[in-house]
Write a protein that holds these residues in place. Structure first.
Motif, PDB file in Angstrom:
ATOM      1  N   TYR A   1      -3.085  -6.830 -50.183  1.00  0.00           N
ATOM      2  CA  TYR A   1      -3.542  -6.139 -48.978  1.00  0.00           C
ATOM      3  C   TYR A   1      -3.658  -4.641 -49.227  1.00  0.00           C
ATOM      4  CZ  TYR A   1       1.334  -4.736 -47.961  1.00  0.00           C
ATOM      5  OH  TYR A   1       2.603  -4.191 -48.020  1.00  0.00           O
ATOM      6  N   VAL A   2      -4.466  -3.986 -48.386  1.00  0.00           N
ATOM      7  CA  VAL A   2      -4.652  -2.533 -48.438  1.00  0.00           C
ATOM      8  C   VAL A   2      -3.716  -1.917 -47.406  1.00  0.00           C
ATOM      9  CG1 VAL A   2      -6.299  -0.637 -48.272  1.00  0.00           C
ATOM     10  CG2 VAL A   2      -7.059  -2.883 -49.062  1.00  0.00           C
ATOM     11  N   ARG A   3      -2.933  -0.946 -47.825  1.00  0.00           N
ATOM     12  CA  ARG A   3      -1.938  -0.351 -46.931  1.00  0.00           C
ATOM     13  C   ARG A   3      -2.578   0.448 -45.798  1.00  0.00           C
ATOM     14  NH1 ARG A   3       2.529   1.588 -51.356  1.00  0.00           N
ATOM     15  NH2 ARG A   3       4.137   0.059 -50.851  1.00  0.00           N
ATOM     16  N   ARG A   4      -1.870   0.462 -44.675  1.00  0.00           N
ATOM     17  CA  ARG A   4      -2.313   1.218 -43.493  1.00  0.00           C
ATOM     18  C   ARG A   4      -2.535   2.679 -43.833  1.00  0.00           C
ATOM     19  NH1 ARG A   4      -0.290   4.996 -40.531  1.00  0.00           N
ATOM     20  NH2 ARG A   4       1.502   4.977 -41.942  1.00  0.00           N
ATOM     21  N   LYS A   5      -1.647   3.269 -44.597  1.00  0.00           N
ATOM     22  CA  LYS A   5      -1.731   4.687 -44.906  1.00  0.00           C
ATOM     23  C   LYS A   5      -2.994   5.018 -45.696  1.00  0.00           C
ATOM     24  CE  LYS A   5       1.212   8.453 -46.611  1.00  0.00           C
ATOM     25  NZ  LYS A   5       2.518   8.780 -47.236  1.00  0.00           N
ATOM     26  N   GLN A   6      -3.376   4.137 -46.619  1.00  0.00           N
ATOM     27  CA  GLN A   6      -4.583   4.360 -47.414  1.00  0.00           C
ATOM     28  C   GLN A   6      -5.827   4.280 -46.536  1.00  0.00           C
ATOM     29  OE1 GLN A   6      -4.897   1.762 -50.807  1.00  0.00           O
ATOM     30  NE2 GLN A   6      -7.068   2.184 -51.110  1.00  0.00           N
TER      31      GLN A   6
ATOM     32  N   ARG B   1      -5.975   7.457 -44.293  1.00  0.00           N
ATOM     33  CA  ARG B   1      -6.373   8.653 -45.039  1.00  0.00           C
ATOM     34  C   ARG B   1      -7.891   8.679 -45.243  1.00  0.00           C
ATOM     35  NH1 ARG B   1      -2.850   8.498 -49.406  1.00  0.00           N
ATOM     36  NH2 ARG B   1      -4.327   7.291 -50.629  1.00  0.00           N
ATOM     37  N   PHE B   2      -8.476   7.526 -45.510  1.00  0.00           N
ATOM     38  CA  PHE B   2      -9.924   7.428 -45.672  1.00  0.00           C
ATOM     39  C   PHE B   2     -10.626   7.772 -44.355  1.00  0.00           C
ATOM     40  CE2 PHE B   2     -13.870   5.111 -45.317  1.00  0.00           C
ATOM     41  CZ  PHE B   2     -14.485   5.312 -46.537  1.00  0.00           C
ATOM     42  N   LEU B   3     -10.139   7.237 -43.247  1.00  0.00           N
ATOM     43  CA  LEU B   3     -10.769   7.481 -41.952  1.00  0.00           C
ATOM     44  C   LEU B   3     -10.670   8.950 -41.553  1.00  0.00           C
ATOM     45  CD1 LEU B   3      -9.500   4.343 -39.983  1.00  0.00           C
ATOM     46  CD2 LEU B   3     -11.703   4.664 -41.121  1.00  0.00           C
ATOM     47  N   VAL B   4      -9.536   9.573 -41.847  1.00  0.00           N
ATOM     48  CA  VAL B   4      -9.362  10.992 -41.514  1.00  0.00           C
ATOM     49  C   VAL B   4     -10.324  11.839 -42.331  1.00  0.00           C
ATOM     50  CG1 VAL B   4      -7.771  12.948 -41.672  1.00  0.00           C
ATOM     51  CG2 VAL B   4      -6.975  10.776 -40.760  1.00  0.00           C
TER      52      VAL B   4
ATOM     53  N   THR C   1      -1.316  18.214 -58.092  1.00  0.00           N
ATOM     54  CA  THR C   1      -2.280  18.529 -57.039  1.00  0.00           C
ATOM     55  C   THR C   1      -2.453  17.316 -56.135  1.00  0.00           C
ATOM     56  OG1 THR C   1      -4.467  19.485 -56.591  1.00  0.00           O
ATOM     57  CG2 THR C   1      -4.336  17.811 -58.323  1.00  0.00           C
ATOM     58  N   SER C   2      -3.302  17.455 -55.130  1.00  0.00           N
ATOM     59  CA  SER C   2      -3.473  16.419 -54.119  1.00  0.00           C
ATOM     60  C   SER C   2      -4.373  15.291 -54.601  1.00  0.00           C
ATOM     61  CB  SER C   2      -4.057  17.029 -52.839  1.00  0.00           C
ATOM     62  OG  SER C   2      -4.444  16.017 -51.920  1.00  0.00           O
ATOM     63  N   ILE C   3      -4.172  14.106 -54.031  1.00  0.00           N
ATOM     64  CA  ILE C   3      -5.035  12.964 -54.296  1.00  0.00           C
ATOM     65  C   ILE C   3      -6.444  13.219 -53.772  1.00  0.00           C
ATOM     66  CG2 ILE C   3      -4.613  11.703 -52.143  1.00  0.00           C
ATOM     67  CD1 ILE C   3      -4.472   9.971 -55.504  1.00  0.00           C
ATOM     68  N   ASN C   4      -6.578  14.177 -52.841  1.00  0.00           N
ATOM     69  CA  ASN C   4      -7.883  14.490 -52.257  1.00  0.00           C
ATOM     70  C   ASN C   4      -8.791  15.255 -53.209  1.00  0.00           C
ATOM     71  OD1 ASN C   4      -7.485  13.302 -49.690  1.00  0.00           O
ATOM     72  ND2 ASN C   4      -6.230  15.044 -49.078  1.00  0.00           N
TER      73      ASN C   4
END
Length: 457
Positions: A247-252, A255-258, A348-351
């Protein structure tokens, strides 16, 4: 008994059971009883009859009514109003089908957004593709996907006429303990029935393997994984051969939607949280009044001394990701200790890299540039990008930078003044903004922390 010349074998009567040679080539030469052969044939007949029933009722194995009864009536009622079923069509030909769940986004009130699996649509993406969504009230509506190229593991399907569908919030930052009971939810497209399978959530906060033991039918892919209180844990993304479900975690997902502006980021804190902050700050620093607390929480630029900034300037770098000559993202990073000789590492950030870039694409086609204190720009790389969740470690060679040690186990007083530091990639300027660390003394170690420091993207 003696064998007659015209017979190939003889029957032997032993304990009232007639024994016959085995008809299985793998056991040639062995003998089986006639009664045992009849029992085996009866079992095969029953198995075939069950197979015919399962073909007529393909969702029976995934139903498991006992699992549905393990959830409370309130949880089941909420799931019935939010879980939908989707199918993709090329003309009148059904291509794929998946489960989905309605989620809260910043779309208009006349629309709803459905989270479902990327497997809903074949990779070929036919020109006459249509998406049908079966709602909880058995109404079937047409949906669409905006900007399908930005997705990797899931799709957001938009629909209209959604007054009877409840949306699930993904911004509830709940910590799920590993090896707790969970439930995978599925809705059948043809019947509309809601089915649930229970199991254990095997993922821990530090685990790279994100699976549960909830067995799902193929049509259950895209459906929600919830705990027994109905809280959204993630989206079921695929089945495995070991009867586990990835499954894909809620947090992931959040983060994509934001990042893509599909959900609005809440600015500041609500009244209840602010009241708790004020209470805890007052307990820690009894001399502070409300005005002092407000002044401390205010974010200001240029709060650090020149000496502190001079030290930080030797460690803080600006990073940017490029695809060819096109700049994709830019972030700030800080030099940390590395165990690799001749290599300097920056945290650094994942972003720094778009979420749509797969690990293989990052290592082959992506270029990362690091701007240092002396305005020198060097090329960096990320080793094993698939292992990271919230941050990246970018490595560069042949660079001298002052590293910051992360193994100093210092206890930070809560609600103390802090500063956020960043370096601009284009100008190389170092900037800082001050604020207050809002991490509560009672916060969990893996809980998301906040400060009042305002930073640019």
């Amino acid at each position: 008994s003696p064998t007659s010349p015209g017979n190939r074998f003889s029957g032997i009567l032993l304990d009232s059971a007639e024994v016959l040679p085995s008809t299985n080539p793998a056991t040639a030469g062995q003998l089986v009883s006639k009664a045992g052969l009849e029992r085996s044939m009866t079992k095969n007949k029953r198995r075939l009859m069950r197979g015919d029933e399962e073909q007529q009722r393909p969702y029976k194995r995934a139903t498991r009514p006992r699992a549905l009864s393990e959830l409370s009536e309130q949880v089941v009622s909420r799931l019935r109003r939010s879980v939908v079923f989707l199918a993709s069509f090329d003309g009148d030909t059904k291509l794929r089908e998946c489960t989905g769940i309605c989620i809260e986004t910043s779309c208009s009130d006349s629309e709803a957004t459905i989270l479902t699996s990327r497997r809903l649509v074949p990779p070929t993406w036919p020109a006459s593709l249509t998406i049908k969504v079966r709602l909880p009230n058995d109404q079937i509506v047409t949906g669409w996907i905006e900007d399908p190229g930005i997705y990797v593991d899931f799709f957001i399907v938009n629909i209209k006429e959604v007054s009877r569908v409840d949306a699930t919030s993904l911004d509830r930052d709940i910590q799920f303990e590993p090896h707790t009971k969970a439930a995978a939810v599925c809705r059948c497209f043809s019947s509309g029935f809601l089915t649930v399978t229970s199991g254990l959530n095997l993922a821990s906060p530090t685990s790279e393997t994100i699976v549960s033991t909830c067995w799902i039918h193929k049509a259950g892919i895209g459906g929600p994984l919830v705990d027994f209180d109905g809280n959204f844990v993630g989206m079921n993304s695929s089945r495995t051969k070991m009867e586990k479900t990835a499954y894909v975690r809620r947090k992931q997902i959040l983060r994509f939607l934001v990042f893509h502006g599909m959900v609005s980021v809440k600015e500041g804190v609500d009244d209840a949280t602010q009241a708790r902050i004020n209470s805890e700050m007052k307990a820690i620093r009894p001399s502070l009044d409300a005005t002092s607390i407000a002044r401390l929480s205010e974010s200001r630029k240029g709060a650090l001394s020149e000496q502190v900034l001079a030290r930080l300037s030797k460690s803080v770098a600006a990073l940017a990701s490029f695809h060819g000559d096109t700049k994709l993202r830019e972030c700030t990073g800080i030099c940390i200790e590395s165990s690799c000789p001749g290599v300097t590492s920056f945290l650094t950030s994942i972003n720094l890299i778009p979420l749509t870039w797969r690990a293989s694409k990052i290592t082959k086609n992506l270029k990362i540039k690091v701007r240092l204190l002396n305005d020198e720009t060097v090329t960096g790389w990320i080793a094993d990008p698939e292992i990271y969740v919230d941050f990246f470690i970018v490595n560069v060679a042949g660079v001298n930078a002052t590293h910051v040690s992360l193994d100093r186990d210092m206890q930070f007083e809560p609600y103390r003044k802090v500063a956020a530091v960043c370096r601009n990639f284009n100008s190389g300027l170092l900037m800082d903004t001050s604020g207050v660390d809002l991490a509560s003394p009672s916060a969990l170690p893996d809980q998301t922390m906040f400060s009042t420091c305002q930073i640019d993207k």
